[in-house]
Every structure is written in C-alpha cells, then in structure tokens.
Design an enzyme around this catalytic site. Sequence first.
Site, PDB file in Angstrom:
ATOM      1  N   LYS A 566       5.494  -9.922   3.794  1.00 38.82           N
ATOM      2  CA  LYS A 566       4.836  -8.846   3.053  1.00 38.82           C
ATOM      3  C   LYS A 566       3.357  -8.863   3.423  1.00 38.82           C
ATOM      4  O   LYS A 566       2.899  -9.784   4.090  1.00 38.82           O
ATOM      5  CB  LYS A 566       5.017  -9.021   1.542  1.00 38.82           C
ATOM      6  CG  LYS A 566       4.692 -10.419   1.019  1.00 38.82           C
ATOM      7  CD  LYS A 566       4.981 -10.545  -0.466  1.00 38.82           C
ATOM      8  CE  LYS A 566       6.421 -10.931  -0.777  1.00 38.82           C
ATOM      9  NZ  LYS A 566       7.041 -10.218  -1.871  1.00 38.82           N
ATOM     10  N   LYS A 572      -0.342 -12.569  -3.833  1.00 40.47           N
ATOM     11  CA  LYS A 572       1.056 -12.726  -3.413  1.00 40.47           C
ATOM     12  C   LYS A 572       1.371 -14.191  -3.073  1.00 40.47           C
ATOM     13  O   LYS A 572       2.511 -14.543  -2.852  1.00 40.47           O
ATOM     14  CB  LYS A 572       1.356 -11.819  -2.222  1.00 40.47           C
ATOM     15  CG  LYS A 572       1.354 -10.313  -2.573  1.00 40.47           C
ATOM     16  CD  LYS A 572       1.658  -9.464  -1.339  1.00 40.47           C
ATOM     17  CE  LYS A 572       1.410  -7.975  -1.528  1.00 40.47           C
ATOM     18  NZ  LYS A 572       2.462  -7.294  -2.308  1.00 40.47           N
TER      19      LYS A 572
HETATM   20  C1  B1H Z   1       0.622  -0.788  -4.368  1.00 36.76           C
HETATM   21  C2  B1H Z   1      -1.195   0.118  -3.688  1.00 36.76           C
HETATM   22  C3  B1H Z   1      -2.176   0.718  -2.845  1.00 36.76           C
HETATM   23  N1  B1H Z   1      -0.192  -0.690  -5.398  1.00 36.76           N
HETATM   24  C4  B1H Z   1      -4.416   1.524  -2.535  1.00 36.76           C
HETATM   25  N2  B1H Z   1      -1.327  -0.113  -4.953  1.00 36.76           N
HETATM   26  C5  B1H Z   1      -4.093   1.893  -1.243  1.00 36.76           C
HETATM   27  C6  B1H Z   1      -3.458   0.945  -3.333  1.00 36.76           C
HETATM   28  O1  B1H Z   1      -4.853   2.686   0.786  1.00 36.76           O
HETATM   29  N3  B1H Z   1      -5.068   2.471  -0.426  1.00 36.76           N
HETATM   30  O2  B1H Z   1      -6.137   2.792  -0.941  1.00 36.76           O
HETATM   31  C7  B1H Z   1      -2.811   1.688  -0.746  1.00 36.76           C
HETATM   32  C8  B1H Z   1      -1.866   1.095  -1.565  1.00 36.76           C
HETATM   33  N4  B1H Z   1       0.018  -0.296  -3.301  1.00 36.76           N
HETATM   34  C9  B1H Z   1       1.990  -1.348  -4.387  1.00 36.76           C
HETATM   35  O3  B1H Z   1       2.916  -0.320  -4.719  1.00 36.76           O
HETATM   36  C10 B1H Z   1       2.135  -2.454  -5.414  1.00 36.76           C
HETATM   37  O4  B1H Z   1       1.243  -3.502  -5.119  1.00 36.76           O
HETATM   38  C11 B1H Z   1       3.563  -2.983  -5.390  1.00 36.76           C
HETATM   39  O5  B1H Z   1       3.739  -3.923  -6.417  1.00 36.76           O
HETATM   40  C12 B1H Z   1       4.543  -1.850  -5.616  1.00 36.76           C
HETATM   41  O6  B1H Z   1       5.870  -2.296  -5.439  1.00 36.76           O
HETATM   42  C13 B1H Z   1       4.272  -0.731  -4.630  1.00 36.76           C
HETATM   43  C14 B1H Z   1       5.142   0.477  -4.911  1.00 36.76           C
HETATM   44  O7  B1H Z   1       5.060   0.878  -6.237  1.00 36.76           O
END
Ligand code: B1H
Length: 830
Positions: A566, A572
């Site tokens: 991951k 994590k």
């Molecule tokens: C998750 C993000 C994320 N949570 C900002 N937040 C991003 C936040 O590019 N960005 O700015 C990109 C991604 N990604 C994940 O979402 C969680 O950490 C996981 O726990 C969850 O399974 C997944 C889908 O809900």
Amino acid sequence: PAFGERRAKAERMFALMDRFLKNDPISLQKDILNHVEYTVARSRFSFDDFEAYQGLSHSVRDRLIERWHDTQLYFKRKDPKRVYFLSLEYLMGRSLSNSVINLGIRDEYAEALSQLGFEFEVLAEQEGDAALGNGGLARLSACQMDSLATLDYPAWGYGLRYQYGLFRQLILDGFQHEQPDYWLNFGNPWEIERIHVTYPVKFYGTVEEELLNGKKCKVWIPGEMVEAVAYDNPIPGYGTRNTITLRLWAAKPSDQYDMESYNTGDYINAVVNRQKAETISSVLYPDDRSHQGKELRLKQQYFFVSASIQDIIRRFKDAHDNFDEFQEKVALQLNDTHPSLAISEVMRVLVDEENLDWSRAWGIVCKIFSFTTHTVLAEGLEKIPVDLLGSLLPRHLEIIYDINFNFVEELKKRIGMDYNRLSRMSIVEDGAVKSIRSANLSIVCSHTVNGVSRVHFELLKTKLFKDFYELWPEKFQYKTNGVTQRRWIVVSNPSLCGLISKWLGTEAWIRNVDLLTGLREYAANADLQQEWKMVRKVNKMRLAEYIEAMSGLKVCLDAMFDVQIKRIHEYKRQLLNILGIIHRYDCIKSMNESDRRKVVPRVCITGGKAAPGYEIAKKIIKLCHAVAEKINNDNDVGDLLKLVFIPDYNVSVAELVIPGADLSQHISTAGHEASGTGSMKFLMNGSLLLATADGSTVEIIEEIGAENLFLFGAKVDEVPMLREKGTDMRVNLQFARVVRMIRDGYFGFQDYFESLCDTVDGGSDFYLLGSDFGSYLEAQAAADKAFVDQEKWTRMSILSTAGSGRFSSDRTIQDYAENTWGIERCRCPF
Ligand code: B1H
C-alpha cells in the site's frame, strides 16, 4: 421531405453496416488482423506481441463502442435521473481483460488468438496501467464505476485526463527515485477523443456589476481562458449491455480567447504562450494527502469542475427548457472535497448565466449535492487561501462569501452567539492565512455527508464534524467502501473464480456477490480444501516467478507469503512490520539447530510508493531494503526468512500479488485509516488478515468472525490515553532492542536512519509502534501456529472469501443509489 431524406440516408447506412460485430473466432481474427494492418499500420505478416495487443484492443474497443452508443442513446430517450460522480482521481489500471470479461467474450477471444498462435494472457501483459490517481481513494472510484455500469445505473464519471499519471517508482541502491509516467506514449485505445465536445474554462480577471433589464447582475470578465476537450472512456458493465462513460477533460489552448496577442507581431511567443494552457491537465499531484495553497492544483480542480458542470447543464437543457426539474434529474457526488468548487460553480452558472434568483438557485444546489469524505484528521482537511481563490476565481470567492454569510446568519438563530462554535463552523477561516474550508463548504451545501466505514462515521460524528453533526444529524450517513469482485477475483484470479463457480454451481455470484456465503458450508470439505490449496499454490508460483524475475531472489513455495502492500505512510506502520521482521531475524539467529527446525518459514513481501517529498516514508523504503540485504544474504537463515520489496506497486502488480498472499497486513494505528480497501481485495482472494481494529476491518471481523483473522493492538478509544502515557523503553525490551539494532548500524546507514528511529523511541512514538509491538508479535505467533495446521488455515481462508461479499462495491453503490442519490436502474435492452 427533409425527414424522409434523413431516414433514407439512415437506412442506407444501416444496410451497409453488418449490424453488430460478430464474436465467432473467425470474425474476431479478421477484426484483429484488420486493426493490425489498418489501425496499427503493421503488416499482418509481421507484427510483435505489442502490436498484436494493439490490434486486439482496438477490436475490443469497437465492441465497447457499439454497446456504449446504445446505452447512451437509451439513457437519452429515457431521461432518468442521473448521478454525476466528480473525482480528481481514477486508478483504472489495465482495461483489456476487464473489458472482454465484462463483455462476456473472454473465451472467444482466447480461442481466436490461440488459432493465430498468440496467448491471450501474454498479450494482456503488454498493456500499461492507467494510473490517474494515488491510492485507495482513486481505486475506489474505479471500482465504483464498474459497479455503476454493472448495476445498470445511469451514471457518468468526470475527471481529469492527466498526461503524466502517478510517477513510476525506481529503486536504486534501496532508495526511491521518481520517474515521470508519460503513459499516452503508445496511444490509448480505451479512450475516444471527442474534439467537438469542448467548453471554455475561465480564470482570473475581475467581477463587474451590470444592469440587465433593470436588474443588477454580476459579470465576470476573465483574464485567461482555456479549452476543455472531452475524452470518453467507455466502462462496460458485467452481464448487461450497459456501458457508461468516464469523461476525462484535457486542457487545450483556446482559439476564442487570445486572438489579440497575434496582432502584436510576436507570433512565435504568442504560440509558445498559448501552449502553456496544456499544463493544467499535465500532471497528477503525487501526494495522497494535502498540497495546500498550490495554484496549479486549484486550477486543475476548477478546470475539471467547470467543464463538467457546463456539460451536465448542457445535457439537461437539451431535454428541458427550464430548471424546474433539475433536482429530479441530476445528482452530483463530490468524491472528497477536491471537486467542491462545483458548488460555487453551479451557483454562478444558475445565477449569473441562467438568471435564476439566488434563493431559487440555492434551493436547487442544496438538493443535488452529496459529499463523501475520506479523511480522518482535521489536519488533513483541504483549505484554499482566500488570496489565491480571489485572484484565480474572483466571482467564486464572492459567491462563497455570500453562502457563508447566509449560513452564519442562519446558524446564529439556531445556536446563538457561541463565537467559538460559530468560528469553527464558518466556511471562512480567519487565521494567519485567511482560507476557505472546503469541507465546511461541502457539508453546508450537501444534502448528505457520507463516511466510508462505520468507525469513520463515528469519528466524524464525535470529532471531525461534531459541530455539524449536532446541527444536522440527519445529513450524516456512512457507506462502507467496497471493491469490485469482477477485477479482484474474476480478472486477477481466474483459477479461484473457476473454483468458486464450480462449488456454488453457478457464476451468478459475479453479479450477485452475496452468494459467496454459500461457500461456508463447504469450508471443511476435504475435496474443496484440496482444490483450494492447489489454486493457492498456483498463484503463489506465479508470484514467486515474478519475484525471481524482478530481484533474482528465489523463494520457497512452502513458506508463508506475508504481504503488506500500500502507499507508504507513518500511520500505516510499514515500520512496525519491518521491526517485526528484524525481531524474527534476531530470534532465528539466536536459535539452535533443533529450534530452527520448528520455525515456520516466511517470505515477507512489501511494496508501495512514498510521496516524493515525504522524507520519513522514503527512509522506511530504504530501511526495508537495508534489512532485506542483511537477511537475504545470511546463510544461517536460509529459507526461514526472506524479505522482498516489490518496486512500482500499482493496480496490475496488485492483481498479481494479492492472489498469492497467504497473510496480509492492515496494521494502521487505530483511528487513522478511514476505511482501507486493500484488505477487502485480500479477503476476496482467501488471504488471512493480520490487522488492527481500524477502518473497515471492524466490519470484516463481524462478517467472518474474530476467530478467522489475527487481530492485535490498541482500539480506537484507547489511542489517546496510550499516547499520553508514551512507550516506556525500559519495559518494552524487545522493541527497544530492534530499534537499537538500527541505531547501532547493524543494517548500515546509521546516520540516515537516525531521524526515522527518533519517530518511534524517545518521547514521541505518535503512531504507537512501541505500545502495539507486543501484541503485534503475539498475533504473528498465532499466524505461525495456524499455518502449521494447513487444514485449519485452509478453512479460515475459505471462510474469508465466503465472508467477503459484503465488501463488494456493488453493495456500496446500491446503497448510495437508494439512500443518497435517489436514482433508479435503467437497463439498456439487448
Ligand atoms: C484517502 C485520501 C486522499 N483518504 C487527498 N484521503 C488526496 C486525500 O491528492 N489528494 O489531495 C488524495 C487522496 N485518500 C483514502 O481513501 C483513505 O486513506 C482510505 O482509508 C480509504 O479506504 C480510501 C477510500 O475511501
């Protein structure tokens, strides 16, 4: 007469077409070879595997297009309420296998190819990944698109067509290096360029007030304009003709706008400047958390939102001449706050361009938006500096201020003059840097706010959005995430897929995943167990071959394959895993011959990308390599312990690794993983989980029973207290010893690892590695013990797959459709 002519022309064209494409082996072969010769422009007598893949995928594309046209026409005729899924990220991975499986012509293609002397799997390996996203959130969008198509929902996905996807990870001397992913290099057969579907997108400039029919209106005079061009990616459903659209926008220079600059005489510079427009959709931000205050990022967000909203309103207006029915026809889903400017954009279009009253427009907005948050911590919430927004999108800033003014006035009536609470809930944050709180904007303007697991929902209610929950409890819900069994079993694990269908006596579980529970009654059946073990062995072999090809390391198939794969993040706790491995190594080293014979051999497999600027994450990767170097070259240890880091983890690598795992680790500090979806993919494939009670794991436990996985560590509500207490290194001797080994330079790079060690010993240890270490080792020991009893292990494995049905994105999507979007199925007839 005009009608008659058109009809005659249509009939002539229809007669010329061979109705639908045929799928018998000869027709498929002809189509593939035609594409090799005329599309790829290689001689049909001489082409390599990659060219064969190209010809093959173009023939599949033709078949996708047929169904896609029919579906779109059908939707247009029926005009159902549609959901528009707005997401800045999609991790689609490869499309070939998934497409032919969903179209139901996998075997036909395999047969046709083998007669031509090709193997389907070999050609499928030629395809590169579409990696327009970072991690879980992006792959979730992809899984949800598959479910939306399969369940016949009238849905559209909208996003950005980045020219550079997520960087490729290169490991040199154990250090991560990032390489650009220029993924469109060899063309992309899975998209359809729609050069006529374009919209202008405006930036900068000023807002002026004008009188229109005696009414004051705001007019935005933009300072820059670019063109958004649509690229449509057909998404086929399984067992249905429905094929929906993922529409991704690319930025192109606008012809309308900069005619002026050509008249100044500096032609070359004018062209060069014009070309800069394309940078908007050029590159995906590789940080899966915040990158706040970046202008390009804000431009990307608005660019895709503006084009999508124009497209949605155009489609609505094609069928309606006023906005009375807008909320009955349109549902807009915000995938996290990244597309939240869609709210002010809809307000702007309705008020400034369609001349609706503010209150009427507001009434519509409040009924169409729903918002899903994937965030756990307040620090992770997106903020847009007011200065930046005001310069890039001046009219939007005004609109957001107006929304906030009305909201705060309303709020004062509800809660009185509680200034602290008012300022916490305000959309505008008055800090050192005045900013817009995207989450507050999204909550205020959405009818529903969803979390992604039950634990996450509890945290939203009691911590992150407590103030809002107390104000509007009815707005808050959760839809536990899910993944699609089409990709994560049918595509990635064909042998298991066949075995499941054989024992259930049906393939119906591929559309109706609840049927998987039918495996429970055979969990102890000796024949199933035998076949189950065989399938697992085959998948482990495939993975072992990959590991050897990649790293030269030979691994023993009888060992337990223990996988943690991951994105790398401190929460994590990949570091916990590595410290556990060091401990295991240390124990083996101190054993005598007879004790060593009792050790259950392990192959520890890790992998994942670190955000380019995330120093600690990069050190974790290096540590993993340094430890692997030591262990893998120690003859004392031999096959008892191996450590492998799989570089460049992505969707297609996941498809190979996950089916080969005996055990997988999902060990985030409780309260930090909103959901986690990797665990669901492992569960479907019969891997046992070693996990903390975090995110969706809590629900997995309910489904398969605590006795069928290896649980450890602090619970969500114990974390604050443990943090307060801190880890006492004098008590926690095992933990202190392994950290000391790193500090003492046992794995080299002593100075480099110092700051990494500092994060866990001494005073800090924010993610509680020290306090969870003991119970982590116990859970690992329990896994060893269970693995020795292969009958027990296989039963647990079967029960894992059997209990995975609830974690299908089909369930998630149906829940969203019924309880959040209010849409109904619309199935295109065959
Ligand atoms: C998750 C993000 C994320 N949570 C900002 N937040 C991003 C936040 O590019 N960005 O700015 C990109 C991604 N990604 C994940 O979402 C969680 O950490 C996981 O726990 C969850 O399974 C997944 C889908 O809900």
